[in-house]
Design a protein around this motif. Structure first.
Motif, PDB file in Angstrom:
ATOM      1  N   ARG A  32      25.752 -25.546 -14.128  1.00  0.00           N
ATOM      2  CA  ARG A  32      25.875 -26.823 -14.836  1.00  0.00           C
ATOM      3  C   ARG A  32      24.611 -27.666 -14.727  1.00  0.00           C
ATOM      4  NH1 ARG A  32      32.167 -28.255 -13.112  1.00  0.00           N
ATOM      5  NH2 ARG A  32      33.092 -26.494 -14.261  1.00  0.00           N
ATOM      6  N   ARG A  33      23.894 -27.530 -13.613  1.00  0.00           N
ATOM      7  CA  ARG A  33      22.621 -28.240 -13.466  1.00  0.00           C
ATOM      8  C   ARG A  33      21.544 -27.654 -14.371  1.00  0.00           C
ATOM      9  NH1 ARG A  33      22.361 -33.315 -11.221  1.00  0.00           N
ATOM     10  NH2 ARG A  33      23.935 -33.481  -9.574  1.00  0.00           N
ATOM     11  N   ALA A  34      21.675 -26.364 -14.680  1.00  0.00           N
ATOM     12  CA  ALA A  34      20.636 -25.673 -15.445  1.00  0.00           C
ATOM     13  C   ALA A  34      20.817 -25.798 -16.949  1.00  0.00           C
ATOM     14  CB  ALA A  34      20.609 -24.191 -15.064  1.00  0.00           C
TER      15      ALA A  34
ATOM     16  N   LEU B  76      14.927 -12.567 -18.877  1.00  0.00           N
ATOM     17  CA  LEU B  76      16.159 -13.041 -19.499  1.00  0.00           C
ATOM     18  C   LEU B  76      16.665 -14.276 -18.773  1.00  0.00           C
ATOM     19  CD1 LEU B  76      17.986  -9.621 -19.965  1.00  0.00           C
ATOM     20  CD2 LEU B  76      16.561 -10.842 -21.623  1.00  0.00           C
ATOM     21  N   ILE B  77      17.153 -15.251 -19.527  1.00  0.00           N
ATOM     22  CA  ILE B  77      17.688 -16.465 -18.915  1.00  0.00           C
ATOM     23  C   ILE B  77      19.212 -16.526 -19.041  1.00  0.00           C
ATOM     24  CG2 ILE B  77      17.531 -17.996 -20.922  1.00  0.00           C
ATOM     25  CD1 ILE B  77      16.314 -20.074 -18.849  1.00  0.00           C
ATOM     26  N   ILE B  78      19.780 -15.799 -20.009  1.00  0.00           N
ATOM     27  CA  ILE B  78      21.236 -15.659 -20.134  1.00  0.00           C
ATOM     28  C   ILE B  78      21.543 -14.177 -20.231  1.00  0.00           C
ATOM     29  CG2 ILE B  78      23.278 -16.049 -21.566  1.00  0.00           C
ATOM     30  CD1 ILE B  78      22.059 -18.644 -22.516  1.00  0.00           C
ATOM     31  N   GLN B  79      22.482 -13.729 -19.409  1.00  0.00           N
ATOM     32  CA  GLN B  79      22.960 -12.353 -19.452  1.00  0.00           C
ATOM     33  C   GLN B  79      24.477 -12.347 -19.299  1.00  0.00           C
ATOM     34  OE1 GLN B  79      20.086 -10.862 -16.237  1.00  0.00           O
ATOM     35  NE2 GLN B  79      20.423  -9.018 -17.454  1.00  0.00           N
TER      36      GLN B  79
ATOM     37  N   VAL C 103      23.503 -17.469 -15.933  1.00  0.00           N
ATOM     38  CA  VAL C 103      22.645 -18.400 -16.662  1.00  0.00           C
ATOM     39  C   VAL C 103      21.581 -18.897 -15.697  1.00  0.00           C
ATOM     40  CG1 VAL C 103      22.509 -20.557 -17.946  1.00  0.00           C
ATOM     41  CG2 VAL C 103      24.540 -19.106 -18.174  1.00  0.00           C
ATOM     42  N   ALA C 104      20.318 -18.719 -16.075  1.00  0.00           N
ATOM     43  CA  ALA C 104      19.180 -19.112 -15.231  1.00  0.00           C
ATOM     44  C   ALA C 104      19.290 -18.502 -13.837  1.00  0.00           C
ATOM     45  CB  ALA C 104      19.069 -20.629 -15.157  1.00  0.00           C
ATOM     46  N   GLY C 105      19.812 -17.302 -13.762  1.00  0.00           N
ATOM     47  CA  GLY C 105      19.929 -16.588 -12.495  1.00  0.00           C
ATOM     48  C   GLY C 105      21.160 -16.925 -11.685  1.00  0.00           C
TER      49      GLY C 105
END
Length: 318
Positions: A76-78, A3-6, A63-65
């Motif tokens: 914000r970087r991801a 999962l990339i968004i949880q 988001v992205a861990g």
């Protein structure tokens, strides 16, 4: 499934109004996830939390861990975020606009020129690079805004109503571009209330109603769950033939229900809810033909996302 968004039990209140009431989402890496719901359901509020622009009243999100509460800069970087309101510096030329945002992400000057050229080619705006942004059509502005979100090569694109207000041709172009970005390995999370746009491009969906997630998962899985029975429309000459169809079909162990529906072009039609496979459906067709029934049509109705959405939300109301 990675999962990339949880999100877990997200709540958001504005005064006495509770916009989100316990949102828990799971977005697989590499998916195109359609966030579906009517206006006012809470889609934009959820996206603003995921992009660190709004803090939840309760709950957590990653988001992205990275935690949207504890690691905002990494989030914000991801991500690349495209809000529902299109904001641009309209006195800039198209290439200057992208160059400006690339600079905001600390991309070195000697890398920005080829980057801008690549982005313009990706969104098919290279022939407009010297034009002022305010001279572009709305569809072109949407594509330019999407190019802006890609300047720092994010893992996740979070797009709020990217096709809103576009004409049919521009909506098709946006959908095709989203598919191309997914093929490049991006995870795309976008909201829409235009169900045809979602069905054409998404692998997964979440259905939001009044601040609550009522269903989520892959489109194929949800269709199987919500519409376990196949709907077959059988067209015959007249009402008597339709009565014969319901009688014969009712004897099949795979027919859940059979009913005569509104005539069309003077002919009679029967809707059959069928729980069997293709071979068993073929056997039903043969049974009707062997029963001396003249079949003018024997078609399976395709269930689209709009049908599924209406069924779910109607069930919620009742």
């Amino acid at each position: 499934m990675e999962l990339i968004i949880q999100t877990h039990d997200l709540h958001k209140s504005f005064g006495g109004f509770e916009a989100l009431r316990g949102i828990s989402l799971e977005v697989p890496t590499g998916s195109i996830f359609g966030f579906v719901g009517p206006n006012g359901a809470g889609k934009t509020t959820t996206m603003r939390i995921l992009t660190t622009l709004t803090r939840p009243s309760q709950g957590r999100a990653w988001v992205a861990g990275h935690s949207v509460l504890d690691d905002r800069r990494a989030v914000r970087r991801a991500i690349g975020y495209m809000p529902d309101e299109f904001g641009v510096y309209e006195d800039l030329r198209v290439w200057e606009y992208l160059d400006f945002f690339a600079a905001c992400y600390d991309i070195p000057e000697n890398q920005r020129k080829p980057l801008v050229a690549d982005l313009l080619e990706l969104v098919d705006l290279q022939h407009r690079r010297e034009e002022l942004v305010d001279k572009l059509s709305r569809g072109m502005k949407q594509r330019l805004s999407l190019a802006r979100t890609l300047a720092h090569d994010p893992q996740v694109l979070i797009l709020d109503e990217p096709a809103s207000g576009l004409d049919p041709r521009a909506r098709v172009e946006i959908r095709e571009l989203l598919g191309e970005l997914a093929n490049m390995g991006k995870t795309i999370f976008f909201s829409s209330h235009i169900l045809a746009d979602v069905e054409d491009v998404c692998s997964h969906i979440g259905i939001l109603e009044a601040g609550e997630i009522i269903m989520q998962g892959s489109i194929d899985e949800l269709k199987l769950e919500l519409m376990a029975h196949r709907e077959i429309i059988i067209t015959v000459m007249d009402h008597d033939a339709a009565e014969a169809v319901t009688s014969l079909a009712g004897g099949s162990g795979h027919v859940v229900a059979a009913e005569i529906i509104t005539p069309k072009n003077g002919r009679a039609r029967v809707r059959v809810d069928f729980a069997g496979n293709d071979e068993e459906l073929g056997a039903l067709s043969r049974q009707l033909v062997e029963g001396d029934i003249l079949l003018l049509g024997f078609n399976e109705e395709e269930k689209d996302l709009e049908h599924m959405f209406m069924r779910v939300t109607r069930g919620l109301v009742t």
